[in-house]
Design a protein around this motif. Sequence first.
Motif, mmCIF file in Angstrom:
data_model
loop_
_atom_site.group_PDB
_atom_site.id
_atom_site.type_symbol
_atom_site.label_atom_id
_atom_site.label_comp_id
_atom_site.label_asym_id
_atom_site.label_seq_id
_atom_site.Cartn_x
_atom_site.Cartn_y
_atom_site.Cartn_z
ATOM 1 N N ILE A 512 -9.610 6.716 -3.265
ATOM 2 C CA ILE A 512 -9.495 7.737 -2.227
ATOM 3 C C ILE A 512 -8.476 7.252 -1.202
ATOM 4 C CG2 ILE A 512 -10.772 9.176 -0.573
ATOM 5 C CD1 ILE A 512 -12.056 9.322 -3.319
ATOM 6 N N ASP A 513 -7.486 8.068 -0.912
ATOM 7 C CA ASP A 513 -6.434 7.673 0.010
ATOM 8 C C ASP A 513 -6.836 8.005 1.451
ATOM 9 O OD1 ASP A 513 -3.310 6.975 0.009
ATOM 10 O OD2 ASP A 513 -3.768 8.430 1.588
ATOM 11 N N ILE A 514 -6.895 6.974 2.269
ATOM 12 C CA ILE A 514 -7.396 7.147 3.634
ATOM 13 C C ILE A 514 -6.497 8.095 4.440
ATOM 14 C CG2 ILE A 514 -7.891 5.945 5.815
ATOM 15 C CD1 ILE A 514 -8.808 3.541 4.148
ATOM 16 N N ALA A 515 -5.176 7.941 4.276
ATOM 17 C CA ALA A 515 -4.255 8.806 5.027
ATOM 18 C C ALA A 515 -4.463 10.276 4.652
ATOM 19 C CB ALA A 515 -2.807 8.378 4.760
ATOM 20 N N GLU A 516 -4.663 10.538 3.346
ATOM 21 C CA GLU A 516 -4.902 11.917 2.898
ATOM 22 C C GLU A 516 -6.209 12.460 3.482
ATOM 23 O OE1 GLU A 516 -2.922 13.957 1.395
ATOM 24 O OE2 GLU A 516 -1.381 12.409 1.279
ATOM 25 N N VAL A 517 -7.235 11.595 3.518
ATOM 26 C CA VAL A 517 -8.514 12.022 4.111
ATOM 27 C C VAL A 517 -8.291 12.408 5.570
ATOM 28 C CG1 VAL A 517 -10.843 11.295 4.774
ATOM 29 C CG2 VAL A 517 -9.935 10.626 2.542
ATOM 30 N N LEU A 518 -7.541 11.550 6.274
ATOM 31 C CA LEU A 518 -7.302 11.818 7.699
ATOM 32 C C LEU A 518 -6.547 13.132 7.894
ATOM 33 C CD1 LEU A 518 -6.462 8.192 8.824
ATOM 34 C CD2 LEU A 518 -8.332 9.600 9.710
ATOM 35 N N ARG A 519 -5.562 13.383 7.025
ATOM 36 C CA ARG A 519 -4.809 14.646 7.132
ATOM 37 C C ARG A 519 -5.741 15.827 6.921
ATOM 38 N NH1 ARG A 519 -0.886 11.704 4.077
ATOM 39 N NH2 ARG A 519 0.549 10.824 5.615
ATOM 40 N N SER A 520 -6.580 15.718 5.918
ATOM 41 C CA SER A 520 -7.465 16.853 5.627
ATOM 42 C C SER A 520 -8.553 17.002 6.678
ATOM 43 C CB SER A 520 -8.069 16.715 4.226
ATOM 44 O OG SER A 520 -8.945 15.618 4.192
ATOM 45 N N GLU A 524 -3.294 15.290 13.252
ATOM 46 C CA GLU A 524 -1.953 15.874 13.182
ATOM 47 C C GLU A 524 -0.876 14.852 12.824
ATOM 48 O OE1 GLU A 524 -1.947 17.465 17.079
ATOM 49 O OE2 GLU A 524 -3.499 18.920 16.588
ATOM 50 N N LEU A 525 -0.965 13.683 13.413
ATOM 51 C CA LEU A 525 0.027 12.644 13.109
ATOM 52 C C LEU A 525 -0.661 11.543 12.299
ATOM 53 C CD1 LEU A 525 2.940 11.428 13.765
ATOM 54 C CD2 LEU A 525 1.717 10.063 15.459
ATOM 55 N N VAL A 526 -0.284 11.412 11.044
ATOM 56 C CA VAL A 526 -0.856 10.353 10.208
ATOM 57 C C VAL A 526 0.291 9.559 9.594
ATOM 58 C CG1 VAL A 526 -2.326 9.784 8.240
ATOM 59 C CG2 VAL A 526 -2.860 11.789 9.642
ATOM 60 N N GLU A 527 0.341 8.273 9.852
ATOM 61 C CA GLU A 527 1.403 7.427 9.310
ATOM 62 C C GLU A 527 0.778 6.270 8.535
ATOM 63 O OE1 GLU A 527 4.589 8.021 9.644
ATOM 64 O OE2 GLU A 527 4.875 9.224 11.471
ATOM 65 N N PRO A 550 -4.921 14.142 18.303
ATOM 66 C CA PRO A 550 -5.427 13.055 17.467
ATOM 67 C C PRO A 550 -4.339 12.498 16.546
ATOM 68 C CG PRO A 550 -6.331 15.174 16.767
ATOM 69 C CD PRO A 550 -5.581 15.422 18.024
ATOM 70 N N SER A 551 -4.195 11.190 16.542
ATOM 71 C CA SER A 551 -3.196 10.544 15.690
ATOM 72 C C SER A 551 -3.833 9.354 14.989
ATOM 73 C CB SER A 551 -2.008 10.076 16.541
ATOM 74 O OG SER A 551 -2.438 9.125 17.494
ATOM 75 N N ALA A 552 -3.224 8.978 13.886
ATOM 76 C CA ALA A 552 -3.782 7.842 13.138
ATOM 77 C C ALA A 552 -2.676 7.089 12.431
ATOM 78 C CB ALA A 552 -4.808 8.333 12.115
ATOM 79 N N VAL A 553 -2.824 5.770 12.385
ATOM 80 C CA VAL A 553 -1.901 4.945 11.609
ATOM 81 C C VAL A 553 -2.741 4.085 10.660
ATOM 82 C CG1 VAL A 553 -0.022 3.274 11.643
ATOM 83 C CG2 VAL A 553 -0.369 4.811 13.603
ATOM 84 N N VAL A 554 -2.406 4.146 9.381
ATOM 85 C CA VAL A 554 -3.068 3.263 8.417
ATOM 86 C C VAL A 554 -2.171 2.047 8.242
ATOM 87 C CG1 VAL A 554 -3.983 3.051 6.074
ATOM 88 C CG2 VAL A 554 -4.078 5.269 7.257
ATOM 89 N N PHE A 555 -2.665 0.895 8.693
ATOM 90 C CA PHE A 555 -1.909 -0.348 8.537
ATOM 91 C C PHE A 555 -2.381 -1.028 7.266
ATOM 92 C CE2 PHE A 555 -1.757 0.520 13.058
ATOM 93 C CZ PHE A 555 -0.427 0.249 13.366
ATOM 94 N N LYS A 556 -1.447 -1.287 6.361
ATOM 95 C CA LYS A 556 -1.837 -1.889 5.086
ATOM 96 C C LYS A 556 -1.378 -3.328 4.979
ATOM 97 C CE LYS A 556 -2.776 1.942 2.128
ATOM 98 N NZ LYS A 556 -2.719 2.507 0.815
ATOM 99 N N GLY A 557 -2.248 -4.144 4.468
ATOM 100 C CA GLY A 557 -1.946 -5.550 4.209
ATOM 101 C C GLY A 557 -3.080 -6.072 3.351
ATOM 102 N N LYS A 558 -2.909 -7.209 2.737
ATOM 103 C CA LYS A 558 -4.001 -7.719 1.904
ATOM 104 C C LYS A 558 -4.723 -8.847 2.617
ATOM 105 C CE LYS A 558 -3.794 -6.748 -2.958
ATOM 106 N NZ LYS A 558 -3.512 -7.214 -4.299
ATOM 107 N N CYS A 559 -6.050 -8.801 2.566
ATOM 108 C CA CYS A 559 -6.869 -9.880 3.121
ATOM 109 C C CYS A 559 -6.392 -11.219 2.542
ATOM 110 C CB CYS A 559 -8.330 -9.638 2.750
ATOM 111 S SG CYS A 559 -9.420 -11.010 3.150
ATOM 112 N N VAL A 560 -6.212 -12.226 3.413
ATOM 113 C CA VAL A 560 -5.733 -13.523 2.916
ATOM 114 C C VAL A 560 -6.765 -14.206 2.016
ATOM 115 C CG1 VAL A 560 -4.094 -13.989 4.775
ATOM 116 C CG2 VAL A 560 -6.486 -14.713 5.023
ATOM 117 N N GLY A 561 -7.997 -13.711 2.088
ATOM 118 C CA GLY A 561 -9.031 -14.274 1.213
ATOM 119 C C GLY A 561 -8.849 -13.877 -0.243
#
Lengths: 627, 198
Positions: A512-520, A524-527, A550-561
């Motif tokens: 499930i894509d978090i950004a798509e969920v937020l858009r739906s 209004e602003l999803v990055e 309402p705005s949202a930014v999905v920051f992606k990175g991988k847990c160092v663990g």
Amino acid sequence: MTAKRILMGNEAIAFGAMKAGLQVASGYPGTPSTEVMETIASHASKYGIYAEWATNEKVALETAVGAAYSGANTLVTMKQVGLNVASDPLMSLSYIGVKGSLVILVSDDPGPHSSQTEQDTRAFGHFSNIPVLDPSTPQEAYDMAKLAFKLSHEMEIPVILRTTTRVSHGCADVVTEDIEQADRDIEGYVKEPRWTIFPKLTAQRHPWLEDLQVRLSDRFSDLFSENTFNSITKGNSRIGIASSGVSSLYAKEAIKDHSETLSHFKVATIYPFPEKAALEFLSDITDLIVIEELDPYLEEQFLQLIGKHHLNVNVYGKKKGHFPVSGEYDVDAVIDGVNSSLQAMNTDFPLLNHSTPVVARENIPPLPVRPPTFCAGCMHRTVFYAFKKAAAKLKKENGKGTVFSGDIGCYTLGNAQPLNMVDTCLCMGAGISMAAGLSHTQQYQDGNYAKQVAFIGDSTFFHSGIAAMISAVYNNADITLAVLDNRTTAMTGHQPHPGIGLTAMGKPTKAIDIAEVLRSCGVELVETIGADDLGECINMAKKAIEYEGPSAVVFKGKCVGITKATGQYVIDEDKCTGCNFCVSQLGCPAIFSMSSGIPQIQDNCTGCSLCAQVCPSDAIVLREVLQ
Amino acid sequence: MKFDILIAGVGGQGVVLASRLLATAAIDAGYHVATAETIGMAQREGSVTSHVRIGDEVCGSLIPAGNADLIIGLEPAEAARNIHFLSKDGSIVVNEHAVIPSASANNTEYIPEQVIEFLKENCQETINVDFTQLAKEAGTYRAANVAMLAAAAGADLLPFDPDELWSVLEKMVPEKYRELNRKAFDMSLEKVSDIRRA
């Protein structure tokens, strides 16, 4: 065939459940409960079990209930605060009961080591009228998991198996049995009015539920003679000890030199209180010392019983201040509590002795403190720092402050110095709802106070962030959401979640894509942006905060663990001016500086480059690219 | 018989693995064992401890103060922080390699040598080696925990010998890291026997 092997309490519960014929298991990770589901998931296909991580504890319980209504043997797992989330279905379920069997594993965390509360699940048993079993060792956890399934089936109600940290996360030698590929045929769901709760049904079932408590108390009293995890040992004095859970072991060790003198009532079938057994115990006692972590649950049961039967017994426990009402117990705490009780008794019974340590705790010289913090190379450090910088810029430009609402997960550690980026933290998902609430205050609407930013992790977003975000959008809350998506449920040990595309049992599934969920949801602003470039993160944070609505930014990175280090940075001592900006701004555990000046980078550097990006003198350089 | 071991270190140093190895060796040697380990939030760069209780009787997993027969300190300050657990005739095996907390603006100035001195003043049988450096020489600093267990076994400070300990390690360490760990193990045994001879 039996075998003796080393098992963590949580693993022991999983094996006990599988031995008892477990068919469907659902849970949400939470320390100290997580390894129960992990163990089941890793053995599930071998024994024909279905295991899943649900999006939250309410969903997990409801899933198990559905399967149980079909006659399956089911288990649901969570930590104590998770039971709060699941309490809505739980309170109704106790009226209805189940078919098959349903065991609710809930792990409490006295201390607390890794929790928002020190709440006591035994009290939840009382509140919801659901029986509670309280093991004291991994072996008992194994045996009681089996008993829990048996009781649930026999009484047609859910049973809570409650553990505490030292049982859940302690390892011991445990005798286990072979798990057979049991006959796993179930009757299937049969339509009956009893599965549909309505006021009329509730009214009918309430007397049954109350009667059940009495029958269960009798059953638990009978169980005293049927197993070893409940016991009464009689001493030759009139002083008795009552204990539950892991405190029973501390009590046993504290009074080991007086086991012939002091009587001991060890109760593991803790709710409903086994009254008959307790009355028998009290018949020879004039002074009772109650030893239990968390709430004075056992103490209150005894006080009630003593009052009900007009017994002449003095009770020493938390209520008179002889034992602490919070925090974890150990043998030393129990010795202090017993001695305090003995002194109040006016008896000639000798006080218990502590061992003499080489150095008393108070004589240890001052040592550096180590508050928990983000791992070296954690993506969260970059994102929090970016928001800090963006907020500072905005403050300069328009004078408005920013309030940062945190949430539950690794990123709660954003509160640590020097980041200091968590202004509120309450429970899972609350960051979003609280930011929304803050945005609706008059101060904010007048435009002279603050912008609201909420942080949430990827797993928590699915747990309880979505509903909160919908509510925020629906109610015109002007908030910015930062989703810290490190591609796992990190704090509890890297469990998958709906954003990953992998189930608990390792099968591929729809991600499930978090950004798509937020858009739906109407944001209004999803990055979406990677969390490795600080400059871009700052710009994105600023853009999102400045956006009206309402705005949202999905920051992606991988847990160092779950990733390997990509390199190691070192300080170029010729260029370093000793400004210590890298140390004072970031709080990365890979960098330290002695008072003498030039900082140093330790082995645990992962090569994330954040320190190099903030260094004003370009004095932090990549040493080598590791293979 | 009862033997209590407290392992202390910083999150990420391998405290939990060390305690699992000792607990498994204890079971293989025919004893009961109970451990208490730090898992979850508390371990993120924080102070962590594992209690390992080996004996004939089942008891609680937390060692009472003044009862530990052995403290294995993966980090000097963490060994010192837990020295109140040590019994009068207990021993300490401590790693000289310090992990300095970051951003220690308001922190106590940490001088690891002073902490090692404090340990030696209070415990006659203190074995202090830079096990992290030793493990690095064997191939990775991460094997310091294994090197320290080897040192404890080599110095007769455990209720089982180095061979029994290695046979557990052989089963529990993934094959690709086995040779490296064997090297750290052997180098540590040799180091300890040198110290004892000196």
